[in-house]
Design an enzyme around this catalytic site. Structure first.
Site, PDB file in Angstrom:
ATOM      1  N   CYS A 172       0.807  -1.227   0.000  1.00  0.00           N
ATOM      2  CA  CYS A 172       0.000   0.000   0.000  1.00  0.00           C
ATOM      3  C   CYS A 172       0.837   1.273   0.000  1.00  0.00           C
ATOM      4  CB  CYS A 172      -0.942  -0.012   1.192  1.00  0.00           C
ATOM      5  SG  CYS A 172      -1.976  -1.484   1.253  1.00  0.00           S
ATOM      6  N   HIS A 312      -2.967   7.996   6.139  1.00  0.00           N
ATOM      7  CA  HIS A 312      -3.206   6.684   5.528  1.00  0.00           C
ATOM      8  C   HIS A 312      -4.610   6.213   5.896  1.00  0.00           C
ATOM      9  CE1 HIS A 312      -2.037   3.033   3.543  1.00  0.00           C
ATOM     10  NE2 HIS A 312      -2.221   2.287   4.623  1.00  0.00           N
ATOM     11  N   GLU A 323      -1.109   5.115  13.580  1.00  0.00           N
ATOM     12  CA  GLU A 323      -0.821   6.352  12.854  1.00  0.00           C
ATOM     13  C   GLU A 323      -0.999   7.568  13.760  1.00  0.00           C
ATOM     14  OE1 GLU A 323      -1.658   8.018   8.353  1.00  0.00           O
ATOM     15  OE2 GLU A 323      -3.166   6.744   9.307  1.00  0.00           O
ATOM     16  N   LYS A 344      -9.890   7.986   2.281  1.00  0.00           N
ATOM     17  CA  LYS A 344     -10.199   6.599   1.889  1.00  0.00           C
ATOM     18  C   LYS A 344     -11.674   6.256   2.085  1.00  0.00           C
ATOM     19  CE  LYS A 344      -5.757   4.187   2.246  1.00  0.00           C
ATOM     20  NZ  LYS A 344      -4.840   5.294   2.531  1.00  0.00           N
ATOM     21  N   HIS A 349      -9.689   2.105  -0.303  1.00  0.00           N
ATOM     22  CA  HIS A 349      -8.241   1.907  -0.200  1.00  0.00           C
ATOM     23  C   HIS A 349      -7.748   1.405  -1.554  1.00  0.00           C
ATOM     24  CE1 HIS A 349      -4.300   1.128   0.968  1.00  0.00           C
ATOM     25  NE2 HIS A 349      -4.483   0.485   2.122  1.00  0.00           N
ATOM     26  N   PHE A 408       1.781  -3.378   3.927  1.00  0.00           N
ATOM     27  CA  PHE A 408       2.135  -4.701   4.431  1.00  0.00           C
ATOM     28  C   PHE A 408       3.632  -4.927   4.216  1.00  0.00           C
ATOM     29  CE2 PHE A 408      -2.259  -6.895   3.706  1.00  0.00           C
ATOM     30  CZ  PHE A 408      -2.776  -6.194   4.781  1.00  0.00           C
TER      31      PHE A 408
END
Length: 421
Positions: A172, A312, A323, A344, A349, A408
């Site tokens: 991502c 994010h 975050e 998002k 996403h 990830f």
């Protein structure tokens, strides 16, 4: 021994002169921004395959995309959808930049487009062909349609760009890392122009099923538009999106010499690794914090100069808390004054495309002195206690914005942009 004189070369500044978006809430930056301002969600019931046996039945699908508006039908047949999206967004961005690529500049014009997964639809369809017909049923275009680097390759072919060409695959964070790498290429004098960003098209049975198996996706199927709830206590996972974000990065003097319109200056890039877990972020946000600090250091600014952060903000439990912790660690008391939002909830996403599209959102915020809202945030998580601009856009004078991505594998990337005054 004679003293060796060290000659310091002048710093090369990098600006953004073009932006292209393909998303579930708009097929160009104007439509995209209008949707963000209106609080519109692109999340709908999945209609591309039967979801009866899937716990998640919603996604942010691109609507109204006609590939022949951007490339020929013949070329499109040899491209997976993620490549089609990249070519379309690149075409839009280059036209937006009024950039002509010719023999005079093509060797100093490069392409860097990331993708987290690549040609998932091609992979699945070719696997079905193999099971049904054996090796003779496999298309000779299978591999070149599927591999993630083909977005960068096909964009370069389409535009005739011979400069540095590559693809960063960091889940991502792919889009943000790709823009950061392109930024460094220009700063290091390897190119004058880089067409950079990210692309993804993974709303497919296997990809959606894989994320379902991880229990990463929201199962709020009854109300698709409200399924993604970043920083809300009732969030239950992210919603898959798709599309592409491509930006034209240009050495500032090069842009000025050709009379280009400059949207913003890219001033800092930070990248780090959590080195903790395959999919879970560092629980204290140390990796994300390191990326923030690295970008701030390279930009030569103070943390308190950052006015807005496009987070994010996936809507997963751990990500949003981590975050928030990283922001508090780096920005201290200023974190209570910063405006932060996650877009998002509107466009889903977009995986490898997320960082690029969200950087465009941050740049549009600077241009318009308006922060896009975090929609669906109604009951804030007590551990996510910063100003996430819930519900409605917020007008405020903005000069510097941060956009970050967490992927990830523990990949973290941060990009800093500054308004051109």
């Amino acid at each position: 021994m004679d003293k060796v004189e060290v000659i310091k070369l002048p710093e090369r500044r990098v600006v953004i002169t073009g932006m292209g978006v393909i998303s579930s809430i708009g097929l160009n930056k104007e439509e995209f921004w209008a949707s963000l301002m209106a609080g519109r969600s692109g999340v709908v019931e999945i209609d591309r395959f039967d979801t009866d046996n899937f716990p998640t039945k919603v996604a942010a699908q691109v609507q109204g995309f006609n590939v022949v508006d951007y490339i020929t039908r013949k070329d499109a047949r040899r491209m997976d959808l993620f490549v089609q999206y990249a070519c379309a967004a690149a075409r839009i961005a280059v036209e937006d930049a009024a950039l002509e690529i010719s023999a005079a500049n093509q060797q100093r014009t490069g392409v860097w487009v990331g993708s987290g997964i690549g040609g998932m639809d091609t992979f699945e369809s070719q696997h079905h062909a193999f099971i049904k017909k054996g090796v003779g049923g496999i298309s000779p275009f299978f591999i070149p349609m599927m591999i993630p680097n083909m977005a960068a390759g096909q964009v370069a072919i389409m535009l005739g760009a011979n400069g540095p060409n590559g693809c960063t695959v960091t889940a991502c964070a792919s889009g943000s890392n790709s823009i950061g790498e392109a930024f460094q290429i220009i700063r290091n004098s390897k190119a004058e122009v880089m067409i950079a960003g990210g692309t993804e098209a993974s709303i497919t049975p296997l990809a959606v099923g894989g994320f379902c198996a991880m229990k990463a996706l929201s199962t709020a199927n009854d109300d698709p538009a409200r399924a993604c709830k970043p920083f809300d206590i009732n969030r239950d996972g992210f919603v898959m999106g798709e599309g592409a974000g491509i930006l034209v990065l240009e050495e500032m003097q090069h842009a000025l010499n050709r009379g280009a319109h400059i949207y913003a200056e890219l001033i800092g890039y930070g990248s780090s690794g959590d080195a903790v877990h395959m999919v879970q972020p560092d629980s204290e946000g140390r990796g994300a914090a390191l990326a923030f600090r690295s970008a701030i250091s390279e930009a030569g600014i103070k943390p308190e100069e950052v006015d807005y952060m496009n987070a994010h903000g996936t809507g997963t439990n751990l990500n949003d808390q981590v975050e928030t912790a990283a922001v508090k660690e780096v920005f201290g008391l200023h974190s209570q004054k910063m405006l932060i939002s996650s877009t998002k909830a509107a466009h889903g996403h977009m995986l490898g495309a997320a960082g690029a599209v969200e950087l465009i959102a941050a740049i549009m915020a600077l241009i318009n002195n308006t922060v896009p809202p975090t929609i669906n945030l109604e009951n804030p998580d007590p551990l996510c206690d910063l100003d996430y601009v819930p519900g409605q856009p917020r007008q405020q004078e903005l000069r510097v914005a941060l956009s970050d991505s967490l992927g990830f594998g523990g990949h973290n990337a941060a990009l800093l942009v500054r308004k051109i005054s």
